[in-house]
Design a protein around this motif. Structure first.
Motif, PDB file in Angstrom:
ATOM      1  N   ALA A  22       1.113  -1.039  -0.488  1.00  0.00           N
ATOM      2  CA  ALA A  22      -0.220  -0.384  -0.414  1.00  0.00           C
ATOM      3  C   ALA A  22       0.746   0.937   0.143  1.00  0.00           C
ATOM      4  O   ALA A  22       0.274   2.003  -0.462  1.00  0.00           O
ATOM      5  CB  ALA A  22      -1.040  -0.033   1.079  1.00  0.00           C
ATOM      6  N   GLY A  23       1.569   0.853   0.644  1.00  0.00           N
ATOM      7  CA  GLY A  23       2.688   2.368   0.717  1.00  0.00           C
ATOM      8  C   GLY A  23       3.259   2.418  -0.394  1.00  0.00           C
ATOM      9  O   GLY A  23       3.817   3.630  -1.007  1.00  0.00           O
ATOM     10  N   VAL A  24       3.744   1.204  -1.164  1.00  0.00           N
ATOM     11  CA  VAL A  24       4.488   1.686  -2.339  1.00  0.00           C
ATOM     12  C   VAL A  24       4.142   2.477  -3.921  1.00  0.00           C
ATOM     13  O   VAL A  24       3.751   3.227  -4.462  1.00  0.00           O
ATOM     14  CB  VAL A  24       5.419   0.665  -3.030  1.00  0.00           C
ATOM     15  N   ALA A  25       2.134   1.783  -3.937  1.00  0.00           N
ATOM     16  CA  ALA A  25       2.403   2.320  -4.221  1.00  0.00           C
ATOM     17  C   ALA A  25       1.297   2.970  -4.388  1.00  0.00           C
ATOM     18  O   ALA A  25       0.969   4.395  -5.226  1.00  0.00           O
ATOM     19  CB  ALA A  25       0.447   1.319  -4.231  1.00  0.00           C
ATOM     20  N   THR A  26       1.148   3.811  -3.189  1.00  0.00           N
ATOM     21  CA  THR A  26       0.595   5.208  -2.946  1.00  0.00           C
ATOM     22  C   THR A  26       1.343   6.843  -2.900  1.00  0.00           C
ATOM     23  O   THR A  26       1.335   7.330  -3.788  1.00  0.00           O
ATOM     24  CB  THR A  26       0.559   6.048  -1.184  1.00  0.00           C
ATOM     25  N   SER A  67       0.788   8.495  -6.317  1.00  0.00           N
ATOM     26  CA  SER A  67       0.985  10.461  -6.265  1.00  0.00           C
ATOM     27  C   SER A  67       1.632  10.851  -7.134  1.00  0.00           C
ATOM     28  O   SER A  67       1.549  11.569  -7.827  1.00  0.00           O
ATOM     29  CB  SER A  67       1.875  10.579  -4.922  1.00  0.00           C
ATOM     30  N   GLY A  68       2.860  10.087  -7.532  1.00  0.00           N
ATOM     31  CA  GLY A  68       4.106  10.681  -8.188  1.00  0.00           C
ATOM     32  C   GLY A  68       3.118  10.767  -9.443  1.00  0.00           C
ATOM     33  O   GLY A  68       3.046  11.690 -10.808  1.00  0.00           O
ATOM     34  N   VAL A  69       2.701   9.827 -10.369  1.00  0.00           N
ATOM     35  CA  VAL A  69       2.180   9.439 -11.452  1.00  0.00           C
ATOM     36  C   VAL A  69       0.787  10.318 -11.804  1.00  0.00           C
ATOM     37  O   VAL A  69       1.033  11.417 -12.781  1.00  0.00           O
ATOM     38  CB  VAL A  69       1.393   8.202 -11.941  1.00  0.00           C
ATOM     39  N   THR A  70      -0.148  10.444 -10.758  1.00  0.00           N
ATOM     40  CA  THR A  70      -1.092  11.392 -10.589  1.00  0.00           C
ATOM     41  C   THR A  70      -0.932  12.791 -10.921  1.00  0.00           C
ATOM     42  O   THR A  70      -1.410  13.397 -11.854  1.00  0.00           O
ATOM     43  CB  THR A  70      -1.912  11.515  -9.388  1.00  0.00           C
ATOM     44  N   TYR A  71       0.653  13.629  -9.870  1.00  0.00           N
ATOM     45  CA  TYR A  71       0.953  14.492 -10.136  1.00  0.00           C
ATOM     46  C   TYR A  71       1.847  14.562 -11.534  1.00  0.00           C
ATOM     47  O   TYR A  71       1.223  16.039 -12.028  1.00  0.00           O
ATOM     48  CB  TYR A  71       2.140  15.151  -9.106  1.00  0.00           C
ATOM     49  N   SER A  72       2.112  13.945 -12.040  1.00  0.00           N
ATOM     50  CA  SER A  72       3.232  13.593 -13.833  1.00  0.00           C
ATOM     51  C   SER A  72       2.171  14.246 -14.738  1.00  0.00           C
ATOM     52  O   SER A  72       1.941  15.185 -15.739  1.00  0.00           O
ATOM     53  CB  SER A  72       3.591  12.757 -13.739  1.00  0.00           C
ATOM     54  N   PRO A  76      -8.086   9.315 -17.831  1.00  0.00           N
ATOM     55  CA  PRO A  76      -8.409   7.647 -17.075  1.00  0.00           C
ATOM     56  C   PRO A  76      -6.571   6.624 -17.201  1.00  0.00           C
ATOM     57  O   PRO A  76      -6.957   5.741 -16.667  1.00  0.00           O
ATOM     58  CB  PRO A  76      -9.119   7.360 -18.258  1.00  0.00           C
ATOM     59  N   ARG A  77      -6.634   6.583 -18.464  1.00  0.00           N
ATOM     60  CA  ARG A  77      -5.246   5.566 -18.917  1.00  0.00           C
ATOM     61  C   ARG A  77      -4.176   5.642 -18.316  1.00  0.00           C
ATOM     62  O   ARG A  77      -3.824   4.580 -17.683  1.00  0.00           O
ATOM     63  CB  ARG A  77      -5.408   5.949 -20.676  1.00  0.00           C
ATOM     64  N   SER A  78      -4.043   7.128 -17.829  1.00  0.00           N
ATOM     65  CA  SER A  78      -2.246   7.465 -18.005  1.00  0.00           C
ATOM     66  C   SER A  78      -2.275   6.711 -15.843  1.00  0.00           C
ATOM     67  O   SER A  78      -1.944   5.986 -15.160  1.00  0.00           O
ATOM     68  CB  SER A  78      -1.667   8.457 -17.607  1.00  0.00           C
ATOM     69  N   LEU A  79      -3.578   6.676 -15.403  1.00  0.00           N
ATOM     70  CA  LEU A  79      -3.930   6.783 -14.200  1.00  0.00           C
ATOM     71  C   LEU A  79      -4.193   4.747 -13.535  1.00  0.00           C
ATOM     72  O   LEU A  79      -3.604   4.192 -12.769  1.00  0.00           O
ATOM     73  CB  LEU A  79      -4.396   7.786 -13.243  1.00  0.00           C
ATOM     74  N   GLY A  80      -4.448   4.297 -14.470  1.00  0.00           N
ATOM     75  CA  GLY A  80      -5.170   3.213 -14.956  1.00  0.00           C
ATOM     76  C   GLY A  80      -3.214   2.461 -15.115  1.00  0.00           C
ATOM     77  O   GLY A  80      -3.307   1.927 -13.886  1.00  0.00           O
ATOM     78  N   VAL A  81      -2.677   2.798 -15.801  1.00  0.00           N
ATOM     79  CA  VAL A  81      -1.421   2.059 -15.804  1.00  0.00           C
ATOM     80  C   VAL A  81      -0.854   2.177 -14.752  1.00  0.00           C
ATOM     81  O   VAL A  81       0.107   1.864 -14.607  1.00  0.00           O
ATOM     82  CB  VAL A  81      -1.124   2.687 -17.543  1.00  0.00           C
ATOM     83  N   GLY A  82      -0.576   3.271 -14.189  1.00  0.00           N
ATOM     84  CA  GLY A  82       0.095   4.295 -13.211  1.00  0.00           C
ATOM     85  C   GLY A  82      -0.155   2.774 -11.321  1.00  0.00           C
ATOM     86  O   GLY A  82       0.638   2.881 -11.248  1.00  0.00           O
ATOM     87  N   ILE A 116      -1.971   0.759 -11.306  1.00  0.00           N
ATOM     88  CA  ILE A 116      -1.724  -1.058 -11.603  1.00  0.00           C
ATOM     89  C   ILE A 116       0.201  -1.302 -12.255  1.00  0.00           C
ATOM     90  O   ILE A 116       0.480  -2.450 -10.872  1.00  0.00           O
ATOM     91  CB  ILE A 116      -1.697  -1.783 -13.684  1.00  0.00           C
ATOM     92  N   ALA A 117       0.958  -0.525 -12.916  1.00  0.00           N
ATOM     93  CA  ALA A 117       2.638  -0.133 -12.306  1.00  0.00           C
ATOM     94  C   ALA A 117       3.103  -0.714 -10.966  1.00  0.00           C
ATOM     95  O   ALA A 117       3.628  -0.545 -10.374  1.00  0.00           O
ATOM     96  CB  ALA A 117       2.926   0.870 -13.274  1.00  0.00           C
ATOM     97  N   SER A 118       1.950   0.451  -9.646  1.00  0.00           N
ATOM     98  CA  SER A 118       1.810   0.750  -8.527  1.00  0.00           C
ATOM     99  C   SER A 118       2.606  -0.595  -7.965  1.00  0.00           C
ATOM    100  O   SER A 118       3.001  -0.876  -7.016  1.00  0.00           O
ATOM    101  CB  SER A 118       1.721   1.705  -8.122  1.00  0.00           C
ATOM    102  N   LEU A 119       1.070  -1.613  -8.194  1.00  0.00           N
ATOM    103  CA  LEU A 119       0.979  -2.317  -7.983  1.00  0.00           C
ATOM    104  C   LEU A 119       1.818  -3.776  -8.091  1.00  0.00           C
ATOM    105  O   LEU A 119       2.313  -3.764  -6.861  1.00  0.00           O
ATOM    106  CB  LEU A 119      -0.022  -2.865  -7.670  1.00  0.00           C
ATOM    107  N   LEU A 120       2.342  -3.470  -8.620  1.00  0.00           N
ATOM    108  CA  LEU A 120       3.119  -4.204  -9.032  1.00  0.00           C
ATOM    109  C   LEU A 120       5.052  -4.140  -8.771  1.00  0.00           C
ATOM    110  O   LEU A 120       5.010  -5.310  -8.730  1.00  0.00           O
ATOM    111  CB  LEU A 120       3.858  -5.078 -10.447  1.00  0.00           C
ATOM    112  N   LEU A 121       4.758  -2.695  -8.676  1.00  0.00           N
ATOM    113  CA  LEU A 121       5.734  -2.348  -7.959  1.00  0.00           C
ATOM    114  C   LEU A 121       5.877  -2.668  -6.625  1.00  0.00           C
ATOM    115  O   LEU A 121       7.126  -3.056  -5.727  1.00  0.00           O
ATOM    116  CB  LEU A 121       6.354  -0.909  -7.786  1.00  0.00           C
ATOM    117  N   GLY A 122       5.037  -2.449  -5.890  1.00  0.00           N
ATOM    118  CA  GLY A 122       4.883  -2.691  -4.506  1.00  0.00           C
ATOM    119  C   GLY A 122       4.466  -4.609  -4.554  1.00  0.00           C
ATOM    120  O   GLY A 122       5.629  -4.653  -3.238  1.00  0.00           O
ATOM    121  N   VAL A 123       4.275  -5.401  -5.461  1.00  0.00           N
ATOM    122  CA  VAL A 123       4.741  -6.437  -4.386  1.00  0.00           C
ATOM    123  C   VAL A 123       5.565  -7.195  -5.249  1.00  0.00           C
ATOM    124  O   VAL A 123       6.373  -8.054  -4.229  1.00  0.00           O
ATOM    125  CB  VAL A 123       3.441  -7.502  -6.094  1.00  0.00           C
TER     126      VAL A 123
END
Length: 733
Positions: free
Chosen positions: A55-59, A63-68, A426-432, A434-441
């Motif tokens: 959860a921490g890594v995904a957050t 946050s970075g993806v949303t800001y970017s 929508p696509r950027s946030l969706g990909v971000g 998924i990527a954040s969850l994969l990075l956290g895992v």
């Protein structure tokens, strides 16, 4: 007197080992390397343990993806399309221009090369010059960076796209490029086609000569080596090998038979077999037998020297040389026949050997010939394909040059875009996400690989091949009560008091609201202790466990707590129990039992005080006695290995039904190995999420060299949630 008890030797002292010895050769099978295979259950357990990290890594990543994404400028894109080949060609022309490689691309234009020409600096220089009149900052590199030229699928259409933040600039740039490309098609295409035709005519003679040379070389190769193809040659050689193998087998079998017959003739049985099949010899034997019969008959009537007997004997003497000569003749003929057959077969074997040698040469030469043949075929195929392409290209170019040239056609003009192509929120946030969850895992998996502890009971059972005697759940209330017990030293709030009241009195006062909630909130823990005690007692039904050591691989695994609670369970079950704190380094039992530690086991070993002064009975539990560690000595190992300690252990075992020793951890210390041979076995406490795997392996190495009976392990601190367990133990459930 205490001294009288010391004079009697216990069974442990007589035997010098436990009643259940374990050979050191069996120890290595206790521990196995952890498997790297992960199943779904282990993966879900990892997600549950590392949920905060994921959860921490995904957050952070989200946050970075949303800001970017929100900070990006809007980018627009437009395009125009050019028809670069006519669509109304005749069928015969289309057939002539088909790619000889067999691909589905049709037409006369090499689209990849054409696109590179359209992007070339020579062609783009004029376009950049025209656009700079309106946008002076534009350069060839910046234009090419935002420009995309591609073929539209398998069609004859080229699409040119341009993207920018300025929609007016997009329209202007595309209009200039479209006009320039149309002019280029009118001016340059005819010249390019003629130059291409001249180049093809120049290359064709050399390619034809190479094809003829390769065909002749392949023909000579086939004639010289009688080589049709690698497969045919291999089949031919394989057939010859099979034929020679069959012939070799038949000749070897016949040789073996004839040689066996030849050897048999040299023996008596062989000669008899040969003579039995000879008719003349058998007739002579029949005559000999008849004479023998006549002689026997005449002996009954006449004397030995009578004339009839002398005649018969003379006939017999004359017949015997004939029989011997016939036997020698028959055996000689047989020897000659067999020798002739053997010689003939050996000659055939020599011929076969020569044939096999020749075939072996052919087999060794076959890979070389196959490789040479393959190389010739490949070179010929490449040369032939090249010749075909050049011939088709020459014919196509001649047709194109001869026919009326058609310029490129603009079938779709550029337009001003209305909506941006990026950012696609929508696509950027969706990909971000998924990527954040994969990075956290992924980070969790990395941490899990670095983590060197066992997290689940199943993982512990898979890798430690010892009996799992019990699973003690992790209960915050129990842990808090234990810590309060150590800090406050207040007997009235101790867990053992509530526990003993439950098992000894079973009074109705426990059903009052507050007391009931406290007890049943710890139901899983107490039931787990009962299961542990029962499993230990069931290890050997013929000879119950009377003494045991409770230890762990490393400090902090909860061995002292398990020892103390197990002693209470056994006492509540009606056993006379003695809990001995043999941890003379970091004792804990006196804190758990709320007893002073002014004297104890160390005092009992090093002095002559009676055991009764050290053995203290627990209040409210008549069957439970405790010996604390006493003052910490400078050399605990020396005291535990003393003869006095062995005598004391014998006394304890004779006096009580069950003696439990709380000893220091095994890794790095020798205390447990000194006491274990004089008990019924050792119970190892393993703390889930804490006990280091390498520590368990070191404990294994320590136990290998000692005659120690390891009864099993106790999994402490299990955090698995069992559905319906709490409801089952609720007094009103």
């Amino acid at each position: 007197m205490m001294e009288n008890h010391f004079t009697r030797t216990s069974s442990y002292e007589r035997n010098g080992s436990s009643a259940y010895p374990v050979l050191s050769s069996q120890i290595p099978s206790w521990f196995e390397k952890e498997s790297n295979d992960w199943d779904l259950r282990q993966f879900l357990g990892l997600l549950q343990r590392r949920a905060l990290i994921i959860a921490g890594v995904a957050t952070v990543v989200m946050s970075g993806v949303t800001y970017s994404t929100l900070q990006q400028k809007a980018v627009y894109e437009s395009n125009f399309r050019l028809l670069v080949e006519p669509v109304n060609e005749e069928k015969s022309l289309v057939q002539l221009t088909i790619d000889p490689s067999g691909s589905e691309k049709a037409g006369n234009l090499d689209y990849e090369s054409q696109i590179q020409v359209l992007k070339s600096p020579e062609l783009m220089a004029g376009i950049v010059k025209q656009i700079r009149y309106y946008y002076p900052d534009l350069s060839y590199e910046s234009l090419l960076k935002s420009l995309t030229i591609r073929r539209l699928g398998a069609t004859k259409i080229i699409e040119v796209s341009y993207r920018s933040n300025d929609v007016t600039k997009i329209k202007l740039v595309l209009d200039v490029i479209a006009k320039s490309y149309l002019n280029y098609s009118l001016e340059k295409r005819q010249t390019k086609l003629r130059q291409g035709a001249q180049f093809v005519d120049k290359q064709l003679p050399g390619i034809k000569n190479r094809v003829d040379h390769l065909q002749k070389e392949l023909q000579l190769f086939r004639q010289r080596y009688d080589f049709i193809s690698p497969d045919a040659q291999a089949s031919k050689v394989a057939s010859q090998v099979n034929i020679l193998s069959t012939q070799r087998l038949e000749i070897d079998q016949k040789l073996a038979v004839y040689r066996a017959n030849f050897a048999s003739l040299k023996e008596e049985q062989g000669e008899l077999a040969a003579l039995n099949s000879a008719s003349v010899y058998q007739q002579l034997l029949v005559q000999l037998r008849q004479l023998e019969a006549q002689i026997s008959g005449e002996l009954a009537r006449f004397q030995e020297d009578s004339p009839p007997l002398q005649v018969l004997k003379q006939k017999r003497e004359n017949l015997l040389p004939l029989i011997r000569q016939e036997a020698q003749r028959i055996v000689g003929v047989k020897f000659a026949e067999i020798a002739t057959q053997i010689q003939s077969l050996e000659v055939q074997s020599q011929e076969l050997k020569k044939a096999e040698i020749q075939l072996d040469r052919e087999i060794k030469l076959l890979p070389v010939l196959s490789r040479k043949y393959t190389e010739l075929q490949r070179d010929l195929q490449i040369a032939t394909e090249s010749l075909n392409r050049f011939v088709i290209t020459r014919e196509t170019l001649q047709i194109q040059v001869a026919q009326t040239e058609l310029p490129w056609e603009l079938i779709q003009e550029a337009f001003k875009p209305e909506s941006p192509i990026s950012p696609n929120i929508p696509r950027s946030l969706g990909v971000g996400f998924i990527a954040s969850l994969l990075l956290g895992v992924g980070i969790s998996l990395l941490i899990e690989k670095v983590d060197n502890t066992y997290h689940t009971v199943s993982n512990l059972k898979e890798n430690i091949k010892l009996p799992l005697l019990g699973i003690l759940p992790f209960e915050k209330r129990v842990q808090n009560n234990l810590y309060q017990n150590i800090e406050r030293r207040t007997f009235s709030e101790k867990i053992p008091f509530k526990f003993s009241r439950k098992f000894s009195k079973m009074s109705n006062t426990l059903h009052r609201s507050s007391a009931s909630d406290r007890y049943y909130g710890q139901g899983k823990f107490w039931e787990a202790l009962q299961v542990l005690y029962s499993n230990i007692q069931l290890l050997n039904s013929d000879q119950p466990i009377h003494s045991l050591i409770i230890s762990s691989a490393l400090p902090g695994d909860g061995k002292s707590t398990v020892s103390f609670q197990l002693a209470q369970i056994a006492a509540a079950m009606g056993k006379r129990v003695l809990l001995v704190d043999a941890d003379l380094r970091r004792p804990q039992v006196h804190k758990l039992a709320d007893l002073n530690n002014l004297w104890g086991l160390s005092s009992l070993i090093s002095t002559n005080i009676p055991a009764g002064q050290v053995i203290r009975q627990m209040p409210e539990m008549n069957n439970l006695s405790v010996i604390t560690s006493g003052p910490i000595p400078p050399d605990p190992a020396r005291l535990l290995s003393s003869e006095k300690m062995k005598q004391l252990m014998g006394y304890f075992h004779r006096t009580f039904d069950l003696v439990i020793y709380d000893v220091p951890p095994i890794v790095g210390l020798v205390d447990a190995r000194m006491l274990a041979p004089y008990t019924d076995g050792v119970v190892l406490v393993v703390r889930l999420d804490k006990t280091d795997k390498s520590g368990l392996m070191q404990a294994q190495d320590s136990l290998k060299i000692s005659p120690v009976n390891v009864l099993g392990i106790v999994a402490n601190g299990d955090k698995t949630k069992y559905k319906g367990y709490k409801h089952y133990y609720h007094p009103h459930g």
